[in-house]
Design a protein around this motif. Structure first.
Motif, PDB file in Angstrom:
ATOM      1  N   ILE A 140       0.952  -1.084   0.077  1.00  7.95           N
ATOM      2  CA  ILE A 140      -0.120   0.041   0.038  1.00  7.95           C
ATOM      3  C   ILE A 140       0.955   1.447  -0.081  1.00  7.95           C
ATOM      4  O   ILE A 140       0.550   2.326  -0.696  1.00  7.95           O
ATOM      5  CB  ILE A 140      -1.083  -0.012   1.092  1.00  7.95           C
ATOM      6  CG1 ILE A 140      -2.016  -1.035   1.111  1.00  7.95           C
ATOM      7  CG2 ILE A 140      -1.707   1.377   1.255  1.00  7.95           C
ATOM      8  CD1 ILE A 140      -2.940  -0.910   0.085  1.00  7.95           C
ATOM      9  N   ALA A 141       1.841   1.207   0.780  1.00  2.48           N
ATOM     10  CA  ALA A 141       2.775   2.519   1.042  1.00  2.48           C
ATOM     11  C   ALA A 141       3.417   2.643  -0.487  1.00  2.48           C
ATOM     12  O   ALA A 141       3.563   3.807  -0.753  1.00  2.48           O
ATOM     13  CB  ALA A 141       3.772   2.221   2.164  1.00  2.48           C
ATOM     14  N   LYS A 145       3.058   5.925  -3.362  1.00  2.87           N
ATOM     15  CA  LYS A 145       4.210   6.648  -3.944  1.00  2.87           C
ATOM     16  C   LYS A 145       3.793   7.096  -5.223  1.00  2.87           C
ATOM     17  O   LYS A 145       4.412   8.241  -5.904  1.00  2.87           O
ATOM     18  CB  LYS A 145       5.337   6.024  -3.762  1.00  2.87           C
ATOM     19  CG  LYS A 145       6.184   5.915  -2.464  1.00  2.87           C
ATOM     20  CD  LYS A 145       7.619   5.265  -2.594  1.00  2.87           C
ATOM     21  CE  LYS A 145       8.470   6.032  -3.495  1.00  2.87           C
ATOM     22  NZ  LYS A 145       9.792   5.107  -3.432  1.00  2.87           N
ATOM     23  N   HIS A 146       3.250   6.507  -5.948  1.00  2.00           N
ATOM     24  CA  HIS A 146       3.224   6.408  -7.474  1.00  2.00           C
ATOM     25  C   HIS A 146       1.700   6.882  -8.070  1.00  2.00           C
ATOM     26  O   HIS A 146       1.598   6.897  -9.212  1.00  2.00           O
ATOM     27  CB  HIS A 146       3.689   5.176  -8.247  1.00  2.00           C
ATOM     28  CG  HIS A 146       5.353   5.027  -7.799  1.00  2.00           C
ATOM     29  ND1 HIS A 146       6.281   6.019  -7.949  1.00  2.00           N
ATOM     30  CD2 HIS A 146       5.712   4.110  -7.097  1.00  2.00           C
ATOM     31  CE1 HIS A 146       7.387   5.601  -7.553  1.00  2.00           C
ATOM     32  NE2 HIS A 146       7.128   4.377  -6.896  1.00  2.00           N
ATOM     33  N   THR A 184      -4.577   8.950   5.305  1.00  2.00           N
ATOM     34  CA  THR A 184      -4.746   8.675   6.714  1.00  2.00           C
ATOM     35  C   THR A 184      -4.754   7.178   7.054  1.00  2.00           C
ATOM     36  O   THR A 184      -4.138   6.809   8.089  1.00  2.00           O
ATOM     37  CB  THR A 184      -5.986   9.320   7.344  1.00  2.00           C
ATOM     38  OG1 THR A 184      -5.982  10.882   7.019  1.00  2.00           O
ATOM     39  CG2 THR A 184      -6.454   9.027   8.646  1.00  2.00           C
ATOM     40  N   THR A 185      -5.456   6.379   5.993  1.00  2.80           N
ATOM     41  CA  THR A 185      -5.521   5.063   6.613  1.00  2.80           C
ATOM     42  C   THR A 185      -4.224   4.484   6.559  1.00  2.80           C
ATOM     43  O   THR A 185      -3.779   3.507   7.201  1.00  2.80           O
ATOM     44  CB  THR A 185      -6.412   4.068   5.570  1.00  2.80           C
ATOM     45  OG1 THR A 185      -5.956   4.579   4.227  1.00  2.80           O
ATOM     46  CG2 THR A 185      -7.917   4.546   5.901  1.00  2.80           C
ATOM     47  N   ILE A 186      -2.991   4.768   5.718  1.00  6.37           N
ATOM     48  CA  ILE A 186      -1.743   4.390   5.505  1.00  6.37           C
ATOM     49  C   ILE A 186      -1.136   4.360   7.033  1.00  6.37           C
ATOM     50  O   ILE A 186      -0.795   3.836   7.620  1.00  6.37           O
ATOM     51  CB  ILE A 186      -0.952   5.146   4.697  1.00  6.37           C
ATOM     52  CG1 ILE A 186      -1.421   4.592   3.082  1.00  6.37           C
ATOM     53  CG2 ILE A 186       0.665   4.500   4.862  1.00  6.37           C
ATOM     54  CD1 ILE A 186      -0.870   5.164   2.071  1.00  6.37           C
ATOM     55  N   ILE A 187      -1.313   5.681   7.402  1.00  8.57           N
ATOM     56  CA  ILE A 187      -0.877   6.220   9.107  1.00  8.57           C
ATOM     57  C   ILE A 187      -1.348   5.369  10.085  1.00  8.57           C
ATOM     58  O   ILE A 187      -0.863   4.894  10.819  1.00  8.57           O
ATOM     59  CB  ILE A 187      -0.850   7.558   9.297  1.00  8.57           C
ATOM     60  CG1 ILE A 187      -0.071   8.561   8.246  1.00  8.57           C
ATOM     61  CG2 ILE A 187      -0.628   8.021  10.690  1.00  8.57           C
ATOM     62  CD1 ILE A 187       1.384   7.998   8.352  1.00  8.57           C
ATOM     63  N   GLY A 243       7.259   1.194   4.009  1.00  9.47           N
ATOM     64  CA  GLY A 243       7.424   0.114   3.305  1.00  9.47           C
ATOM     65  C   GLY A 243       8.705  -1.122   3.703  1.00  9.47           C
ATOM     66  O   GLY A 243       8.654  -2.114   3.641  1.00  9.47           O
ATOM     67  N   ARG A 244       9.753  -0.673   4.191  1.00  9.42           N
ATOM     68  CA  ARG A 244      10.991  -1.261   4.661  1.00  9.42           C
ATOM     69  C   ARG A 244      10.411  -2.225   5.834  1.00  9.42           C
ATOM     70  O   ARG A 244      10.757  -3.314   5.947  1.00  9.42           O
ATOM     71  CB  ARG A 244      12.054  -0.228   5.078  1.00  9.42           C
ATOM     72  CG  ARG A 244      12.780   0.612   3.860  1.00  9.42           C
ATOM     73  CD  ARG A 244      13.722   1.402   4.510  1.00  9.42           C
ATOM     74  NE  ARG A 244      13.914   2.549   3.416  1.00  9.42           N
ATOM     75  CZ  ARG A 244      14.343   3.631   3.750  1.00  9.42           C
ATOM     76  NH1 ARG A 244      14.554   4.170   4.934  1.00  9.42           N
ATOM     77  NH2 ARG A 244      14.680   4.453   2.666  1.00  9.42           N
TER      78      ARG A 244
END
Length: 268
Positions: A140-141, A145-146, A184-187, A243-244
């Motif tokens: 998802i992250a 990015k793209h 927001t959902t990513i955080i 991502g890492r």
């Protein structure tokens, strides 16, 4: 010719923008496969290499995503083992229906594969064991990015994204916007599965609990004054860190913002 970016443009019912047809993303060795069914374990079935039609810009952006996922697998492979990217599962790209799919400017991802013991199946892994959820979050992250819009099981406005990740370029990969549910959902997801805030609601609402989760991630990542809402470059630093950690199945803080040697963080 770029695809439309305004709401007015998408009021059209035509599907005539230029497109290309490919059975690969970024490199001809990284093939695409069509999900035809689901197995008894709920995982998608992708029996053969399949060509998809899409707008050329969408193909380029999806290629950058796959490139970054390959880099993540090589540098931060699960269990410390370098993983070379293999292939990508899709449910569709250009389809003559309302929205960005009409213009070939959206893709529906179903699987990201680094080999039989390391993959993300979007129908199952978002609600599986934590190490699988983390890997799904890493995907998802990298998608964010793209692509400006990323829809998934935790950001599902019409109830149809529980089994695939939709991405489109209706909004480019800009600075984070906490009024925007994609960001927001990513955080929230990272706060829950990387920072250990297990009761974090992943609902797209940047309220007090999410603010605390954001601060916990900032402290763990040691990003200091790198504000993801200030610029797209800053947000990419955060997305790369997420991502890492997700790919390697590590708690927030294992890697820092100055980890450059093995970064998967190429720009848009």
């Amino acid at each position: 010719m770029p695809f439309p970016s305004s709401g007015k443009a998408f009021a059209s019912s035509s599907c005539e923008l230029p497109d290309i047809t490919r059975d690969w993303l970024h490199d001809t060795v990284w093939k695409t496969r069509y999900r035809t069914a689901f197995g008894g374990d709920g995982l998608g079935v992708h029996p053969s290499v399949t060509s998809f039609t899409m707008h050329e810009e969408a193909h380029v952006q999806a290629g950058k995503l796959v490139r970054d996922l390959h880099d993540l697998g090589q540098a931060y492979g699960y269990a410390g083992v370098p993983r070379a990217y293999q292939w990508t599962g899709l449910a569709g790209a250009k389809v003559c229906k309302p929205g960005y799919h009409r213009y070939g400017a959206a893709l529906d991802f179903t699987r990201f594969d680094w080999g039989p013991d390391c993959f993300v199946d979007t129908a199952v892994h978002g609600r599986a064991r934590r190490y699988l959820r983390r890997r799904y979050l890493a995907v998802i992250a990298m998608c964010r990015k793209h692509f400006g819009t990323v829809l998934h099981l935790h950001h599902d406005p019409d109830g149809s994204h529980w089994n695939h990740i939709h991405v489109d370029r209706g909004r480019k990969a800009v600075a984070a916007d906490w009024d925007y549910q994609t960001d927001t959902t990513i955080i929230q997801w990272a706060a829950r599965d990387l920072a250990g805030i297990t009761d974090m609601a992943i609902d797209g609402d940047f309220g007090p609990q999410t603010e605390e989760g954001f601060k916990a991630l900032r402290d763990a990542f040691r990003t200091g004054d790198v504000d993801p809402a200030a610029s797209s470059a800053n947000f990419r630093i955060w997305l790369d860190l997420i991502g890492r950690h997700g790919m390697a199945d590590k708690d927030a803080g294992e890697y820092r913002a100055d980890t450059r040697a093995k970064a998967a963080g190429r720009d848009e």
